[in-house]
Write a protein that holds these residues in place. Structure first.
Motif, PDB file in Angstrom:
ATOM      1  N   VAL A  57     -40.605 -13.773  38.766  1.00  0.00           N
ATOM      2  CA  VAL A  57     -41.714 -14.113  39.659  1.00  0.00           C
ATOM      3  C   VAL A  57     -42.855 -14.744  38.875  1.00  0.00           C
ATOM      4  N   LEU A  58     -43.466 -15.773  39.462  1.00  0.00           N
ATOM      5  CA  LEU A  58     -44.662 -16.400  38.912  1.00  0.00           C
ATOM      6  C   LEU A  58     -45.809 -16.224  39.902  1.00  0.00           C
ATOM      7  N   ASP A  59     -46.942 -15.709  39.418  1.00  0.00           N
ATOM      8  CA  ASP A  59     -48.161 -15.581  40.213  1.00  0.00           C
ATOM      9  C   ASP A  59     -49.129 -16.659  39.738  1.00  0.00           C
ATOM     10  N   VAL A  60     -49.376 -17.654  40.591  1.00  0.00           N
ATOM     11  CA  VAL A  60     -50.198 -18.811  40.222  1.00  0.00           C
ATOM     12  C   VAL A  60     -51.650 -18.548  40.611  1.00  0.00           C
ATOM     13  N   GLY A  61     -52.538 -18.614  39.612  1.00  0.00           N
ATOM     14  CA  GLY A  61     -53.935 -18.284  39.851  1.00  0.00           C
ATOM     15  C   GLY A  61     -54.104 -16.787  40.026  1.00  0.00           C
ATOM     16  N   VAL A 122     -39.150 -16.476  42.679  1.00  0.00           N
ATOM     17  CA  VAL A 122     -40.251 -16.307  43.625  1.00  0.00           C
ATOM     18  C   VAL A 122     -41.526 -16.835  42.987  1.00  0.00           C
ATOM     19  N   VAL A 123     -42.327 -17.551  43.765  1.00  0.00           N
ATOM     20  CA  VAL A 123     -43.684 -17.929  43.362  1.00  0.00           C
ATOM     21  C   VAL A 123     -44.645 -17.380  44.406  1.00  0.00           C
ATOM     22  N   VAL A 124     -45.689 -16.703  43.937  1.00  0.00           N
ATOM     23  CA  VAL A 124     -46.738 -16.201  44.828  1.00  0.00           C
ATOM     24  C   VAL A 124     -48.076 -16.774  44.375  1.00  0.00           C
ATOM     25  N   SER A 125     -48.991 -16.888  45.316  1.00  0.00           N
ATOM     26  CA  SER A 125     -50.343 -17.337  44.989  1.00  0.00           C
ATOM     27  C   SER A 125     -51.281 -16.807  46.062  1.00  0.00           C
ATOM     28  N   SER A 126     -52.309 -16.075  45.639  1.00  0.00           N
ATOM     29  CA  SER A 126     -53.237 -15.500  46.611  1.00  0.00           C
ATOM     30  C   SER A 126     -54.670 -15.855  46.251  1.00  0.00           C
ATOM     31  N   ARG A 153     -38.163 -18.482  46.819  1.00  0.00           N
ATOM     32  CA  ARG A 153     -39.120 -18.156  47.874  1.00  0.00           C
ATOM     33  C   ARG A 153     -40.559 -18.354  47.416  1.00  0.00           C
ATOM     34  N   LEU A 154     -41.388 -18.824  48.338  1.00  0.00           N
ATOM     35  CA  LEU A 154     -42.807 -19.062  48.091  1.00  0.00           C
ATOM     36  C   LEU A 154     -43.637 -18.256  49.077  1.00  0.00           C
ATOM     37  N   LEU A 155     -44.711 -17.636  48.589  1.00  0.00           N
ATOM     38  CA  LEU A 155     -45.704 -17.022  49.464  1.00  0.00           C
ATOM     39  C   LEU A 155     -47.082 -17.472  48.998  1.00  0.00           C
ATOM     40  N   VAL A 156     -47.807 -18.124  49.878  1.00  0.00           N
ATOM     41  CA  VAL A 156     -49.186 -18.532  49.608  1.00  0.00           C
ATOM     42  C   VAL A 156     -50.090 -17.817  50.601  1.00  0.00           C
ATOM     43  N   ALA A 157     -51.133 -17.173  50.096  1.00  0.00           N
ATOM     44  CA  ALA A 157     -52.130 -16.532  50.947  1.00  0.00           C
ATOM     45  C   ALA A 157     -53.502 -17.024  50.510  1.00  0.00           C
ATOM     46  N   ASP A 158     -54.350 -17.333  51.485  1.00  0.00           N
ATOM     47  CA  ASP A 158     -55.687 -17.798  51.141  1.00  0.00           C
ATOM     48  C   ASP A 158     -56.701 -17.256  52.144  1.00  0.00           C
ATOM     49  N   PHE A 159     -57.954 -17.441  51.802  1.00  0.00           N
ATOM     50  CA  PHE A 159     -59.040 -16.887  52.608  1.00  0.00           C
ATOM     51  C   PHE A 159     -59.110 -17.563  53.976  1.00  0.00           C
ATOM     52  N   PRO A 206     -58.349  -8.137  56.800  1.00  0.00           N
ATOM     53  CA  PRO A 206     -59.335  -8.847  57.595  1.00  0.00           C
ATOM     54  C   PRO A 206     -59.507 -10.322  57.260  1.00  0.00           C
ATOM     55  N   TRP A 207     -58.983 -10.816  56.096  1.00  0.00           N
ATOM     56  CA  TRP A 207     -59.462 -12.110  55.633  1.00  0.00           C
ATOM     57  C   TRP A 207     -58.388 -13.116  55.238  1.00  0.00           C
ATOM     58  N   LEU A 208     -57.120 -12.812  55.396  1.00  0.00           N
ATOM     59  CA  LEU A 208     -56.105 -13.672  54.804  1.00  0.00           C
ATOM     60  C   LEU A 208     -55.248 -14.394  55.833  1.00  0.00           C
ATOM     61  N   ARG A 209     -54.860 -15.610  55.514  1.00  0.00           N
ATOM     62  CA  ARG A 209     -53.798 -16.345  56.192  1.00  0.00           C
ATOM     63  C   ARG A 209     -52.679 -16.538  55.171  1.00  0.00           C
ATOM     64  N   TYR A 210     -51.436 -16.290  55.591  1.00  0.00           N
ATOM     65  CA  TYR A 210     -50.314 -16.456  54.662  1.00  0.00           C
ATOM     66  C   TYR A 210     -49.296 -17.426  55.240  1.00  0.00           C
ATOM     67  N   VAL A 211     -48.538 -18.037  54.347  1.00  0.00           N
ATOM     68  CA  VAL A 211     -47.401 -18.883  54.718  1.00  0.00           C
ATOM     69  C   VAL A 211     -46.225 -18.479  53.842  1.00  0.00           C
ATOM     70  N   GLN A 212     -45.088 -18.183  54.474  1.00  0.00           N
ATOM     71  CA  GLN A 212     -43.828 -17.927  53.773  1.00  0.00           C
ATOM     72  C   GLN A 212     -42.985 -19.194  53.824  1.00  0.00           C
ATOM     73  N   ALA A 213     -42.384 -19.552  52.711  1.00  0.00           N
ATOM     74  CA  ALA A 213     -41.559 -20.755  52.668  1.00  0.00           C
ATOM     75  C   ALA A 213     -40.486 -20.581  51.604  1.00  0.00           C
ATOM     76  N   SER A 214     -39.605 -21.556  51.507  1.00  0.00           N
ATOM     77  CA  SER A 214     -38.587 -21.539  50.463  1.00  0.00           C
ATOM     78  C   SER A 214     -38.285 -22.962  50.038  1.00  0.00           C
ATOM     79  N   ARG A 215     -37.777 -23.081  48.827  1.00  0.00           N
ATOM     80  CA  ARG A 215     -37.253 -24.372  48.377  1.00  0.00           C
ATOM     81  C   ARG A 215     -35.843 -24.511  48.924  1.00  0.00           C
TER      82      ARG A 215
END
Length: 228
Positions: A57-61, A122-126, A153-159, A206-215
């Protein structure tokens, strides 16, 4: 604004993006920011990422490494997790906090990942993407695509800014325009344009939007070309 400086600290020479402020203060602010729900929220992100025992797994940022450490526990005992961030002080803090031999931290930027093609499951980024200028966000997502294996698999979550005008103005006054006007509604499109297949998206209170995706999986012709 003092809070804005904690959330978006000084620029680093390694990236045009904005780094987070002092790591210890950012950690304390994160606990307050999520109103006592921080562990539940980030454990939910780990589950949404699909990370399993044995995954790379790689956690970006990664910031101070809170999500990185939770993911590392999920992929134990045979998996590994790497968190990257452009801030030397943040990475130093994350290393001091870490007690997991299969979890590591390194300096790095989202727009130029120092990793081989297809080297992660897996790559995640929050809470990272809004730190980057809009013109660099597609580049960062393209790098995440590159370092994921086919089928990864990719998971990106942001404010996710408050929906009310008053709430958004309050966020802007405290934390600055990057969070007040964060266009999380564009995440699906950006991720899809980077080549990913988007599977799900949603909000986490209370504050996050996430997107699940894959290559996408490699086609037979792609596999044959790679073998030649």
């Amino acid at each position: 604004m003092a809070l804005g400086r904690l959330l978006h600290g000084d620029p680093q020479a390694t990236t045009p993006g904005i780094t987070i402020g002092p790591a210890r203060a950012y950690e304390a602010l994160g606990t307050l920011f999520f109103g006592g729900r921080r562990r539940r929220v980030f454990s939910g992100l780990v589950a949404l990422s699909g990370a399993r025992p044995g995954d790379r797994v790689l956690d970006v940022g990664c910031g101070p490494g809170y999500l990185t450490r939770l993911v590392a526990a999920a992929v134990a005992p045979d998996g590994s997790t790497v968190g990257i961030d452009p801030s030397p002080t943040v990475i130093e803090y994350a290393r001091r906090k870490n007690r997991n031999a299969h979890c590591s931290f390194a300096l790095g930027t989202a727009e130029a990942l120092d990793a081989r093609d297809g080297s992660f499951d897996v790559v995640v980024s929050s809470l990272m993407l809004h730190h980057l200028p809009a013109k660099l966000q597609p580049t960062a997502l393209g790098e995440m695509f590159r370092v994921l294996r086919p089928g990864g698999r990719l998971l990106v979550a942001d404010f996710r800014p408050p929906r009310s005008r008053i709430g958004r103005h309050l966020v802007g006054a405290l934390a600055g325009p990057a969070m007040e006007h964060n266009p999380v509604n564009l995440l699906d499109g950006l991720i899809g344009e980077a080549g990913f297949t988007v599977h799900a998206r949603g909000d986490i209170h209370p504050w996050l939007r996430y997107v699940q995706a894959s290559r996408p999986e490699a086609s037979a012709s792609d596999a044959a070309g790679a073998a030649r």
